[in-house]
Design a protein around this motif. Structure first.
Motif, mmCIF file in Angstrom:
data_model
loop_
_atom_site.group_PDB
_atom_site.id
_atom_site.type_symbol
_atom_site.label_atom_id
_atom_site.label_comp_id
_atom_site.label_asym_id
_atom_site.label_seq_id
_atom_site.Cartn_x
_atom_site.Cartn_y
_atom_site.Cartn_z
ATOM 1 N N VAL A 185 3.200 10.846 -9.717
ATOM 2 C CA VAL A 185 2.542 10.770 -10.977
ATOM 3 C C VAL A 185 1.783 12.275 -10.676
ATOM 4 O O VAL A 185 1.678 13.246 -11.709
ATOM 5 C CB VAL A 185 1.450 10.010 -11.008
ATOM 6 C CG1 VAL A 185 0.654 10.056 -12.480
ATOM 7 C CG2 VAL A 185 2.271 8.603 -11.344
ATOM 8 N N SER A 186 1.087 12.457 -9.372
ATOM 9 C CA SER A 186 0.650 13.876 -9.373
ATOM 10 C C SER A 186 1.441 15.175 -9.349
ATOM 11 O O SER A 186 1.207 16.123 -9.789
ATOM 12 C CB SER A 186 -0.349 13.864 -7.769
ATOM 13 O OG SER A 186 -1.295 12.616 -7.906
ATOM 14 N N PRO A 226 0.788 -1.246 0.020
ATOM 15 C CA PRO A 226 -0.101 -0.067 0.033
ATOM 16 C C PRO A 226 0.857 1.255 0.036
ATOM 17 O O PRO A 226 0.499 2.103 -0.806
ATOM 18 C CB PRO A 226 -0.886 -0.109 1.210
ATOM 19 C CG PRO A 226 -1.068 -1.528 1.426
ATOM 20 C CD PRO A 226 0.494 -2.059 1.096
ATOM 21 N N LEU A 227 1.851 1.293 0.799
ATOM 22 C CA LEU A 227 2.734 2.676 0.791
ATOM 23 C C LEU A 227 3.502 2.841 -0.585
ATOM 24 O O LEU A 227 3.397 3.930 -1.143
ATOM 25 C CB LEU A 227 3.732 2.408 2.067
ATOM 26 C CG LEU A 227 4.780 3.677 1.989
ATOM 27 C CD1 LEU A 227 3.825 4.908 1.877
ATOM 28 C CD2 LEU A 227 5.728 3.668 3.101
ATOM 29 N N THR A 228 3.997 1.620 -1.195
ATOM 30 C CA THR A 228 4.513 1.802 -2.377
ATOM 31 C C THR A 228 3.467 2.533 -3.487
ATOM 32 O O THR A 228 3.893 3.290 -4.298
ATOM 33 C CB THR A 228 5.147 0.578 -2.994
ATOM 34 O OG1 THR A 228 6.080 0.005 -1.963
ATOM 35 C CG2 THR A 228 5.749 0.683 -4.114
ATOM 36 N N LYS A 229 2.228 1.993 -3.701
ATOM 37 C CA LYS A 229 1.141 2.469 -4.333
ATOM 38 C C LYS A 229 0.886 3.867 -4.203
ATOM 39 O O LYS A 229 0.783 4.794 -5.040
ATOM 40 C CB LYS A 229 0.034 1.505 -4.056
ATOM 41 C CG LYS A 229 0.200 0.193 -4.432
ATOM 42 C CD LYS A 229 -1.410 -0.431 -4.293
ATOM 43 C CE LYS A 229 -1.483 -1.740 -5.277
ATOM 44 N NZ LYS A 229 -2.802 -2.352 -5.277
ATOM 45 N N GLU A 230 1.012 4.104 -2.860
ATOM 46 C CA GLU A 230 0.681 5.633 -2.632
ATOM 47 C C GLU A 230 1.738 6.659 -3.013
ATOM 48 O O GLU A 230 1.512 7.679 -3.638
ATOM 49 C CB GLU A 230 0.392 5.906 -1.070
ATOM 50 C CG GLU A 230 -0.989 5.576 -0.731
ATOM 51 C CD GLU A 230 -2.299 6.523 -1.239
ATOM 52 O OE1 GLU A 230 -1.860 7.384 -1.938
ATOM 53 O OE2 GLU A 230 -3.187 6.122 -1.188
ATOM 54 N N LEU A 231 3.052 6.237 -3.056
ATOM 55 C CA LEU A 231 4.351 6.994 -3.420
ATOM 56 C C LEU A 231 4.267 7.083 -4.895
ATOM 57 O O LEU A 231 4.608 8.453 -5.448
ATOM 58 C CB LEU A 231 5.528 6.140 -3.107
ATOM 59 C CG LEU A 231 5.672 6.277 -1.681
ATOM 60 C CD1 LEU A 231 6.981 5.239 -1.426
ATOM 61 C CD2 LEU A 231 5.787 7.445 -0.926
ATOM 62 N N ARG A 285 -1.381 17.091 -2.535
ATOM 63 C CA ARG A 285 -1.571 17.408 -1.212
ATOM 64 C C ARG A 285 -2.551 16.103 -0.603
ATOM 65 O O ARG A 285 -2.250 15.663 0.575
ATOM 66 C CB ARG A 285 -2.490 18.527 -0.643
ATOM 67 C CG ARG A 285 -1.444 19.813 -0.834
ATOM 68 C CD ARG A 285 -1.897 21.206 -0.399
ATOM 69 N NE ARG A 285 -1.111 22.161 -1.032
ATOM 70 C CZ ARG A 285 -0.234 22.677 -0.134
ATOM 71 N NH1 ARG A 285 0.456 21.910 0.703
ATOM 72 N NH2 ARG A 285 0.467 23.690 -0.542
ATOM 73 N N SER A 286 -3.674 15.630 -1.140
ATOM 74 C CA SER A 286 -4.513 14.639 -0.699
ATOM 75 C C SER A 286 -3.725 13.216 -0.595
ATOM 76 O O SER A 286 -3.818 12.617 0.385
ATOM 77 C CB SER A 286 -5.754 14.343 -1.394
ATOM 78 O OG SER A 286 -5.325 14.261 -2.678
ATOM 79 N N HIS A 287 -3.116 12.867 -1.630
ATOM 80 C CA HIS A 287 -2.134 11.637 -1.439
ATOM 81 C C HIS A 287 -1.016 11.592 -0.697
ATOM 82 O O HIS A 287 -0.420 10.522 -0.278
ATOM 83 C CB HIS A 287 -1.882 11.074 -3.072
ATOM 84 C CG HIS A 287 -3.236 10.603 -3.790
ATOM 85 N ND1 HIS A 287 -3.488 9.309 -3.714
ATOM 86 C CD2 HIS A 287 -4.115 11.181 -4.313
ATOM 87 C CE1 HIS A 287 -4.786 9.227 -4.074
ATOM 88 N NE2 HIS A 287 -5.237 10.529 -4.736
ATOM 89 N N SER A 288 -0.422 12.800 -0.695
ATOM 90 C CA SER A 288 0.602 12.866 0.472
ATOM 91 C C SER A 288 0.222 12.434 1.727
ATOM 92 O O SER A 288 0.614 11.851 2.590
ATOM 93 C CB SER A 288 1.457 14.394 0.443
ATOM 94 O OG SER A 288 2.053 14.497 -0.707
ATOM 95 N N ALA A 289 -0.690 13.143 2.080
ATOM 96 C CA ALA A 289 -1.637 12.984 3.450
ATOM 97 C C ALA A 289 -1.749 11.306 3.670
ATOM 98 O O ALA A 289 -1.722 10.542 4.782
ATOM 99 C CB ALA A 289 -3.030 13.519 3.624
#
Lengths: 132, 132, 132, 132, 132, 132
Positions: free
Chosen positions: E74-75, E64-69, E85-89
């Motif tokens: 990409v953002s 899950p963390l790798t996916k968010e990174l 901002r939302s995906h960094s959170a």
């Protein structure tokens, strides 16, 4: 393998032929590159684009080589191979050396890196950079 | 409202402080803009970016103003407000007039238009533009 | 020379085969283009993308040709050759004439130019354009 | 906080004033939006851009609302807030409903997703999509 | 100042309300961020986007963390402030440290630089990198 | 068909040769890919880029495979074919499976879609996502 036909001189409408004649007279060469042959499918677009380009790239407050370098830089930033190659050729014909081309490439790449840093970090604009 | 803290001088690690000292010495001003204050959260990244920028934008075969104009052009193509404003300020300090700025803007916009035309029409590169 | 194998019908998992069957039934043709053959390497992604596309491009408040024109325009703005060519073909099959294609190209290019002008000049949004 | 001054009517050069008069006559409204007030700092650029826009967005083979929808779509793909807002306002004045706006947004987003898939997978163009 | 209304819970259609309920159940929090409140103006788009996101970001072969990174990266590449901002959170809530965030930023910036170099120099793909 | 010559080992300046030796020693392979052979035309740029890449992609707080996945994701977002292929090869050599590659592709595509939605709808950043 363009998405439209590249028109030969014999295929041109009178309006497109008149633009080609002006391109040849302005550039003092018989050569018309594929960009214009593709655009010739829409004569008003051909005329509008050529007239604008002639105005934007014509005499002004920046010298002709600097203008071409800026054009190449934007084309690199926009990933347009055709534009990188055609405007690099134009820049070379206006005196760009290979060392200058490599220096241009470094600036484009470096700017892309720091652009991304500023965006990723959402750096707020300094008061000093705001117009008075 | 950056995504990381903008570090004040008192918050700097010794490595970051050394880079700030070099920025001040190189630019002959005490002012450090927010970009570096954000990047200071990662001292090796701060050092690497500053050293690269100093090398890329330092003496070479293109004059300093031309380099800044290219930097601003790429920043416009990449839609980075911070970079447009900070490098426009740098270009103005190196002599860019308002007429030159407007001319730069026209070239960036015109290149964006013809880039899009070449891509939309998938114009093939002319033999004349290929390297020998 | 895709980054993954383009799967032939014989290579499909049952889940991918079911999606291909629905694509064929929906489009009333046996032809499955390479995009789906590449995506078939990940059957859930294939299903999700096809279901979404069917929903987004299906009946709604905009007519089918207008939807394809918008799709092609975005593909040009994103410089995706595959997407420009496949959705131009779809637009032609829904009635797009060559004159309409050239007109679309002009709008995409003109918008790219004025987008860049607005960004370069950092034009503030007029009160009149803000939602009430 | 534009990068150049937004010119009031009293600040215009005669050439810029003539363009503003034509914008007002063409649009049948006294309102001149900020985009033109920024561009008025460079009267030839103002004239060129307005003349091109009038030609591109004027009568042709696509209806006026379809043209605006394409313009908005490209502006979304290019992340230009000013352009999204000003051309959305124009599209609404030409009849775009809120449902059509949301449908447009879905197409732009879906196209961005499949564009990225085609690029990530480097999907080769099908023979069927190549021009004959 | 979104281009559409941000819907409060009381404004939701039954279909949108059902999606909000699923978001709350899945995320185990009552908080619904603005992205979904804007998208709720088009309930089928809301449902489609949420279902896709749940599938793409749910259990798979990447943690899950790798996916968010990857999502944040990409953002940043797409210059979407809201998404950064939302995906960094989200990444922080899944364990991303400040050092990891800064390292991510460096990779995104470095990749942007070398991407631009490869494009500017039109580097041909090595045989070794082509699929067998 | 790069825009500059791809230098063979025999063509290298001593500075470029020293960088190539370091690339070979660091990567424990004799193979030097075309990217470096193109960049070798500008030895300081070659050195700077290699040193930065070694630092950014070297030991840190993120594991090596995660770093490569982020690199590939950004390359896909930037539409750089060379970079997608070369860094996918690097990621595979560090253990990326085909299923992980397809999952990465889905995240990149999904992020591109939601990025575009957030931009099109101009979604305001939630207070919860702002730094304290």
């Amino acid at each position: 393998m363009s998405t439209v036909r590249l028109l030969a001189d014999a295929d041109l409408s009178p309006e497109a032929a008149a633009v080609f004649a002006d391109i040849r007279a302005t550039r003092k060469t018989d050569f018309i590159n594929n960009f214009w042959r593709a655009l010739a499918n829409d004569p008003p677009a051909l005329r509008r684009t050529w007239e604008s380009l002639k105005q934007v790239m014509g005499p002004g407050t920046l010298d002709p080589l600097t203008k071409e370098l800026i054009y190449v830089a934007v084309s690199m930033a926009n990933s347009c191979e055709y534009c990188i190659r055609s405007h690099s050729a134009a820049a070379r014909s206006k005196g760009m050396s290979e060392a200058q081309f490599m220096e241009l490439v470094s600036i484009v790449a470096m700017a892309s890196e720091t652009n991304r840093l500023a965006i990723a970090l959402q750096v707020p604009v300094d008061e000093a950079f705001k117009p008075v």
